[in-house]
Design a protein around this motif. Structure first.
Motif, PDB file in Angstrom:
ATOM      1  N   SER A 207       6.403   6.489  -2.992  1.00  0.00           N
ATOM      2  CA  SER A 207       6.411   7.374  -1.827  1.00  0.00           C
ATOM      3  C   SER A 207       6.655   8.819  -2.213  1.00  0.00           C
ATOM      4  CB  SER A 207       7.474   6.913  -0.826  1.00  0.00           C
ATOM      5  OG  SER A 207       8.762   6.935  -1.420  1.00  0.00           O
ATOM      6  N   SER A 210       3.280  10.580  -2.720  1.00  0.00           N
ATOM      7  CA  SER A 210       2.245  10.232  -1.743  1.00  0.00           C
ATOM      8  C   SER A 210       1.355  11.403  -1.342  1.00  0.00           C
ATOM      9  CB  SER A 210       2.889   9.631  -0.488  1.00  0.00           C
ATOM     10  OG  SER A 210       3.807  10.546   0.097  1.00  0.00           O
ATOM     11  N   TYR A 255      -2.501   1.838   1.405  1.00  0.00           N
ATOM     12  CA  TYR A 255      -2.473   3.191   1.949  1.00  0.00           C
ATOM     13  C   TYR A 255      -3.855   3.807   1.758  1.00  0.00           C
ATOM     14  CZ  TYR A 255       2.572   2.999   2.460  1.00  0.00           C
ATOM     15  OH  TYR A 255       3.842   2.657   2.849  1.00  0.00           O
TER      16      TYR A 255
END
Length: 509
Positions: A207, A210, A255
């Motif tokens: 994360s 990201s 994602y």
């Protein structure tokens, strides 16, 4: 003689120092990205000056210098470590007297977010000196930082598109739906030129990286495919890209990014978290000639309809919806739409559109997983955002045609948004006598549009346009006003519905 030798020694030492500094400082080029790495406890130095062609400052201000870095790889902590991986630091100098900036003599660039750092000179200088400084790590850690660094006098070289309001002037992407092995996405509308865009699918991307394109590429899936086409579903028949992503694994979290060329750089949208479905009897269909706003999974039988005949599924669903629409079209044609006014704000065109949208939503039901939101349902959790789900047993679909033709067995429906029904009440002539259910009957047949998060058994569920609580059929979510009146008493709600006027396009995202 000794003095001469001392002067020679000093010159040699200074020459070695200058050579060392020259080797340390790397010249950056305008509109170019350089990839490099840095070990813990060390520094890399860079220099950039505005090209001579841009240095005509007598009649205009000094151009901006846009600096950006993107972290691609981070050091690896020991398996027992719970500490966050620290980022490297960036220091900038605007003075030729300070060519090696650092913590004590440089401008700290401290706006790093998710692996991306950006900075602008604000027309303060025609040249800059940059230091990338990595923190010292325990010897139990391994590896280095790998990063990209870029400078430009025209734009950020690592653009990120964060367009939460989905302004059509800026790139964005939304998730239409998924099935077990596919996902369908829709881009922002475009007008003059068709942008060069595609979709990047990642898995297990940290994360803290990201917003980094180079990191996302390293974590991209190896074997997925993207079928890019142009559609006009959405507002005012404006063209958009739609991306059909295939070869995904069932019941898996991914994602998705839309990446797009922007001048000399490649930008990316904020990531969309999505998961593929578990149920095999949900299958995405899209590009229907009549129900052209349908772009989601529908119930089907995986043994009868394989992945190769998606268009046969779409064709059969679309044709049965069109057959159900024809009696309404005949009834509406009996009304003199050209000379008789039944509303100050609506006409027969609005009625035709809204009835078609409603009919497609109820005759082509949206299929989803029964476990899509844990134990959350709108029936049991009125006070928190939750999806409007209805478990369908064998032979109990609301549209009998689904069971007779598709034979999906047991499946779960994401109910249509109740606003779709009331848009028909608002838009159509009273003689059609179209009414919407209220009370318990309404909650059995329709859902409400809700945004927000809910925590269930330690799992946080977030609901928004990419994870809807009801099937909006492409209708602008800001026009789902009935859902905001969820707790209003039925008789008051009906009055509220009748006087509600939607002044913008019903089909925008």
């Amino acid at each position: 003689m000794v003095l001469f030798e001392l002067n020679v020694l000093i010159i040699v030492i200074l020459s070695c120092v200058n050579l060392t500094l020259a080797q340390k400082t790397i010249q950056l080029e305008n509109n170019r990205i350089l990839i490099s790495s840095i070990s813990p406890g060390s520094s890399n130095y860079y220099y950039f000056t505005i090209p001579a062609i841009d240095q005509v400052f007598s009649k205009r201000a000094i151009p901006n210098i846009f600096l950006s870095t993107s972290t691609c790889i981070q050091p690896i902590p020991p398996s027992t470590s719970k500490d966050a991986i620290p980022p490297f630091n960036i220091y900038v100098s605007l003075s030729s007297g300070n060519t090696l900036p650092g913590p004590d003599n440089g401008i700290l660039v401290n706006d790093a977010i998710h692996g991306l750092t950006t900075w602008s000179s604000n027309e303060a200088s025609s040249e800059i000196w940059i230091a990338i400084t990595a923190p010292t790590l325990p010897n139990t850690w391994s590896g280095n930082w790998t990063y990209e660094i870029g400078v430009s006098t025209s734009q950020i070289m690592h653009p990120i598109f964060i367009n939460e309001k989905r302004d059509s002037k800026e790139p964005f992407m939304v998730l239409d739906d998924t099935d077990r092995n596919n996902a369908l996405f829709l881009s922002n509308p475009f007008q003059d030129t068709t942008p060069n865009s595609t979709v990047l699918i990642t898995s297990n991307l940290p994360s803290e990286l990201s917003y980094s394109l180079c990191a996302a590429k390293l974590y991209s899936l190896p074997n997925y495919s993207v079928n890019t086409s142009i559609t006009t579903r959405g507002p005012l028949n404006m063209p958009r890209h739609q991306f059909m992503v295939s070869n995904l694994t069932q019941d898996t979290v991914y994602y998705a990014y839309m990446i797009q060329n922007v001048g000399p750089a490649i930008g990316l949208t904020a990531p969309i978290r999505f998961s593929t479905k578990m149920d095999a009897n949900c299958r995405i269909i899209y590009d229907l000639p009549f129900c052209n706003q349908v772009a989601y999974s529908v119930p089907t039988n995986p043994d009868t309809f394989t992945s190769e005949n998606i268009w046969d599924i779409a064709k059969q669903y679309d044709e049965q919806a069109l057959a159900k629409f024809e009696p309404f079209e005949t009834a509406l044609s009996q009304f003199n739409c050209n000379t008789t006014q039944y509303s100050l704000v609506r006409n027969c065109t609005d009625c035709y559109r809204d009835y078609k949208t409603w009919l497609c939503s109820v005759s082509i039901p949206r299929c989803t997983d029964s476990s899509v939101s844990g134990d959350l349902t709108q029936v049991d959790h009125v006070s928190s955002p939750s999806p409007a789900l209805r478990d369908i047993s064998v032979g109990a679909s609301r549209n009998p045609w689904v069971d007779e033709t598709m034979k999906p067995g047991e499946w779960t429906e994401l109910l249509p948004c109740i606003d779709l029904c009331y848009h028909v009440v608002q838009s159509c002539p009273p003689f059609l006598q179209f009414y919407c259910p209220v009370g318990d009957l309404a909650s059995m047949q329709y859902g409400y549009w809700q945004n927000g998060s809910a925590l269930v058994n330690g799992t946080l569920y977030h609901f928004d346009i990419n994870n809807p609580t009801c099937n909006r059929m492409g209708v602008n979510s800001t026009l789902l006003t009935i859902s905001g009146a969820l707790n209003i008493k039925p008789n008051v709600l009906l009055i509220f519905i009748i006087i509600t006027i939607a002044s913008s396009s019903l089909f925008s995202i």
